[in-house]
Design a protein around this motif. Sequence first.
Motif, short mmCIF file in Angstrom:
data_model
loop_
_atom_site.label_atom_id
_atom_site.label_comp_id
_atom_site.label_asym_id
_atom_site.label_seq_id
_atom_site.Cartn_x
_atom_site.Cartn_y
_atom_site.Cartn_z
N ALA A 1 -9.78 10.08 1.07
CA ALA A 1 -8.12 9.92 0.35
C ALA A 1 -7.27 9.27 1.32
CB ALA A 1 -7.84 11.04 -0.59
N THR A 2 -7.15 10.59 2.35
CA THR A 2 -6.81 10.21 3.74
C THR A 2 -6.92 8.67 4.30
OG1 THR A 2 -7.43 12.20 4.33
CG2 THR A 2 -5.78 13.41 3.72
N ALA A 3 -8.39 9.06 4.45
CA ALA A 3 -8.88 8.08 5.56
C ALA A 3 -8.50 6.18 4.35
CB ALA A 3 -10.39 7.98 5.53
N HIS A 4 -8.88 6.31 3.59
CA HIS A 4 -8.86 5.38 2.39
C HIS A 4 -6.80 5.02 2.74
CE1 HIS A 4 -9.12 2.50 -1.00
NE2 HIS A 4 -8.26 3.00 -0.92
N ALA A 5 -5.78 6.03 3.07
CA ALA A 5 -4.87 5.81 2.61
C ALA A 5 -3.82 3.90 3.54
CB ALA A 5 -3.34 6.64 3.52
N LEU A 6 -4.56 3.99 4.71
CA LEU A 6 -4.28 3.21 5.06
C LEU A 6 -4.04 1.38 4.61
CD1 LEU A 6 -6.09 3.09 8.19
CD2 LEU A 6 -3.56 2.95 8.64
N LYS A 7 -5.50 1.41 3.48
CA LYS A 7 -5.28 0.28 2.98
C LYS A 7 -4.31 0.06 2.22
CE LYS A 7 -10.25 -1.10 2.78
NZ LYS A 7 -11.49 -1.62 2.15
N ARG A 8 -3.90 1.72 1.49
CA ARG A 8 -2.35 1.69 0.57
C ARG A 8 -0.73 1.20 1.62
NH1 ARG A 8 -3.72 5.64 -4.18
NH2 ARG A 8 -1.59 3.51 -4.64
N ALA A 9 -0.76 1.04 2.55
CA ALA A 9 0.07 1.23 3.59
C ALA A 9 1.22 0.46 3.31
CB ALA A 9 -0.27 1.30 5.16
N LYS A 10 1.01 -0.73 3.38
CA LYS A 10 1.68 -1.35 3.07
C LYS A 10 2.16 -1.62 1.46
CE LYS A 10 0.23 -5.07 5.60
NZ LYS A 10 -0.40 -6.98 5.59
N GLU A 11 0.90 -1.41 -0.35
CA GLU A 11 1.36 -0.65 -1.10
C GLU A 11 3.05 0.81 -1.14
OE1 GLU A 11 0.23 2.26 -4.88
OE2 GLU A 11 -1.21 1.17 -3.60
N VAL A 12 3.05 1.22 0.03
CA VAL A 12 4.08 2.16 0.22
C VAL A 12 5.52 1.56 0.60
CG1 VAL A 12 4.33 4.40 1.38
CG2 VAL A 12 2.18 3.90 0.14
N GLY A 13 5.01 1.17 1.35
CA GLY A 13 6.02 0.12 1.88
C GLY A 13 7.03 -0.46 0.72
N VAL A 14 6.39 -1.07 0.59
CA VAL A 14 6.82 -2.31 -0.98
C VAL A 14 7.78 -1.72 -1.80
CG1 VAL A 14 6.50 -3.89 -3.11
CG2 VAL A 14 5.72 -4.46 -0.77
N ARG A 15 7.12 -0.23 -1.97
CA ARG A 15 7.96 0.50 -2.93
C ARG A 15 9.03 1.30 -2.85
NH1 ARG A 15 5.26 2.49 -7.37
NH2 ARG A 15 3.06 1.93 -7.96
N LYS A 16 9.20 1.48 -1.52
CA LYS A 16 9.86 2.28 -0.66
C LYS A 16 10.91 1.44 -0.69
CE LYS A 16 8.39 6.45 1.67
NZ LYS A 16 8.65 7.24 2.98
N ALA A 17 10.76 0.57 0.17
CA ALA A 17 11.91 -0.91 0.05
C ALA A 17 12.75 -1.54 -0.86
CB ALA A 17 11.21 -2.04 0.68
N VAL A 18 11.74 -0.62 -2.11
CA VAL A 18 12.14 -1.82 -3.21
C VAL A 18 13.21 -0.06 -3.79
CG1 VAL A 18 11.41 -3.66 -3.28
CG2 VAL A 18 10.15 -1.36 -4.56
N GLY A 19 13.17 0.80 -3.68
CA GLY A 19 13.83 2.14 -3.55
C GLY A 19 13.20 3.03 -4.63
N SER A 20 11.96 3.44 -4.64
CA SER A 20 11.13 4.10 -4.84
C SER A 20 11.17 5.36 -4.03
CB SER A 20 9.54 3.94 -4.72
OG SER A 20 9.72 3.12 -5.23
N THR A 21 11.62 6.89 -4.21
CA THR A 21 12.08 7.95 -4.01
C THR A 21 10.52 8.73 -2.83
OG1 THR A 21 11.86 9.82 -5.91
CG2 THR A 21 14.10 8.21 -5.08
N ARG A 22 10.72 9.58 -2.13
CA ARG A 22 9.48 10.00 -2.13
C ARG A 22 8.69 11.04 -3.30
NH1 ARG A 22 8.82 14.41 3.12
NH2 ARG A 22 6.80 14.56 3.75
N TRP A 23 9.72 11.51 -3.70
CA TRP A 23 9.24 12.05 -5.14
C TRP A 23 8.47 11.29 -6.27
CZ3 TRP A 23 7.90 17.16 -4.52
CH2 TRP A 23 8.63 17.56 -3.39
N GLN A 24 8.83 9.77 -5.98
CA GLN A 24 8.35 9.54 -7.49
C GLN A 24 7.02 9.11 -6.49
OE1 GLN A 24 11.25 6.61 -7.24
NE2 GLN A 24 11.97 6.72 -9.18
N LEU A 25 6.62 8.23 -5.39
CA LEU A 25 5.68 8.41 -5.08
C LEU A 25 4.46 9.06 -4.97
CD1 LEU A 25 6.60 6.44 -1.32
CD2 LEU A 25 5.73 5.40 -3.46
#
Length: 801
Positions: A310-334
Amino acid sequence: MLQNYFKIALRNLWRYRRVNLISIVGLSVGLACGIVIFLLVSYLFSFDQYHSKAKRTYWIVTDIRHENVTPTDATPRPLGEVLRRNYPFVESAVRLENVFRRVVGVPDGKGRMSKKFEESRTLCFTEPQFFDVFDVTWIAGDPKIALSSPNTVVLSERYAQKYFGTSQVVGRVLRFDNQVNLTVTGIIKNPPSNTKLRYECLISYSTLSTLSGTNGQQAMQSWDNVTTVCFVTLREGTPLAQLTNVLPAIRQKYLRTEEAKALDFHVLPLRDLSHNPQYGGESPYMILYVLIAVGLFLVGGACINFINVATAHALKRAKEVGVRKAVGSTRWQLIGQFMTETSLLTLVAVLLGMLLAQLGLPALNNALHMLNADLSILDLFLPRSLIWFLGLIIGVILLAGLYPSLVLARFKPVVALHGRMTTQQVGGLRVRRSLVVTQFFITQLFCIGVIVMMAQVGYMQVANLGFQKKSILTIPVPTDSPIKQQTLRARLGQIPGVEDVTLGVEPPAAPHRPPLPFTFDTHTQPEKFQTRVKVGDMNYLSVFDIKLLTGRNFRNNDTTNNEVIVNETMVKQLGVPSANSVLGKRLNIWGADRTVVGVVHDFYMGELRIGLQPLVLLNYYKENDMAALRIDPTNVTATMSTIDQTWNELFPEYVFKASFVDEQLDNFYVTERILLSLAQIFSLVAILIGCLGLYGLVLFMAETRQKEIGVRKVLGASVQQLIWLFGREFTWLLVIGFVLAAPVGWFLMNGWLQSYAYRIDLGWWVFALTLALVSGITLLTVGRVSLRAAMADPAKSIRTE
């Protein structure tokens, strides 16, 4: 919000299905093993704990103290009655005596038997108080009076059907050991499998005095012999110290001085009945705790595999996390989103793990057939299992999902959106390497354990026991008449294929029996140590090929024979100058003076856990209950058929039962074989989980380093150099795992081997073989993916730069 989490989670699970499949398979296999182990441990811990008075019921045992201490699971016969009658804090006490190799017959009303059964272990003599102390469900009869009179018996439903073909049998009659008729006075439900008191035929305790002959009442009041198992239930609120404090006073009051010094009573809780190996417990606490640790290791290893991927696979989801945070997602929502995904993965793995566990449970039940085990996946929903099962699921979700969720949720949106995340930033390189090392540690620890156990079990099966065990058949001798015994010997000796016949009590190696005191030569007091006793005639040494060291064998099979033969260990412990020094000397045992005529080489008399012990072999026809036949192995079936026919002609009222000595010896090591089978299976699972984890990691490394590999290849790197790029990441982690696993494995397995008097040496080869095995598996796992990545066309990987 929750609906949105669930919908996105399903989409992501499908999008990254290959990685998720690796995680699910690894987690489900680990959980399946964890479920099986925890079901087994929960079952074994539940033995005899279902009784309503279990917490205030105790088991009294006796240690016989001489130079050595001999633990026994019984007490003198009168002890239970004394406790019950004289001490008000005792609510109830019950005595019982086990029955072995006795014949139960169903009379046909014409002086013969319509059915005959040889019974052992499921029969006992006991008192009406048995039903006060232990919970038994009654179908017919009155528990207060069912066993109050001599010659009465209570049967389980199963045994009523076995003997009579119906459960409506109150008032019917059984014939016990061709000596006494027993009237059925009650029917009870079949005992559950999780009890060591698995008695299905309970005979009234007062019947014992009838069977003991003219001295029956005296035998029942004798404190000389330790023969009766005794359980005591204390009144509510009574401290255990009250019971333990009165036992020394009872010993001083009722035993003669020398006996009082020799017998030492102890009180054990009822739960120890199945878990104290000193007193016959088949599932020691240590083994159960080791099984729990193994289960935690396997589940933990599967979780580590999940975290790594899961942690190694996290790179592929980095942009998804960036977009979510950019549009207002909090850390606890993620974190909530990723924990939802982990929960779904875990629940799928749990369901698959339950299915795999159910598929494996029949094999485990079969291996535990001696316990009548009936484990099922439905046991997870019993109160004793449901709490830990739910705790296991929650623990796996938290362990496998919380850390990767925290890693993903803390990505910086600017860095993530620009695609500048590296494998070093995902989850922390040290953490991931530590997890890989832990996985290597678990895998190599299992391998060390399996290799040592296989070597020890193999050693036990081929060890030279000091006597012949092949092609020797044992059959019962149901008479103490010397004439009938000699007739049996003569008839058996005439059968084609029977090479030699001896009469005695048991083979050279047999289940442990308490040693006995004796006096030697001119001594007036018993020796400081006791001796094992074997009974056999003049053919005993030749049939079992036991070698004489000095002296001679018994001269004949005369019933007045007062000669004995001893072994080398006896000579050593007597402290005499040589084996010849004991020849012709007096040895008093079993209340009679006998003459030492020979010394034999030592041979093993039981499990290899027990060391060599002093031995006295004597020829005493009244004790003979076994005939051992050395037979020609070329035509065993025909020979055994003739033996069966001949025996039944001589003893038609008894049950013929034959077994080979080597098969009897195999029963000594049932526990070891079961543990070895479990260890082999769990080691394969640990290796599989480790391989899945490594495969997932190296697959991800190949994808994330695709451009780097292309550039290196263009600049002239060879295939071997590129493969080493992957291999070096794991080689030193494997070595670190081995450095950690080797001392722990040595400590654990050396401790296990110490329980055997005769054992293998824990040499360097065990660790070398472990390292080579795990290195080979790692090479095969990593090599295929890394070779494919190294052979790929560099133009395809770098053209998007």
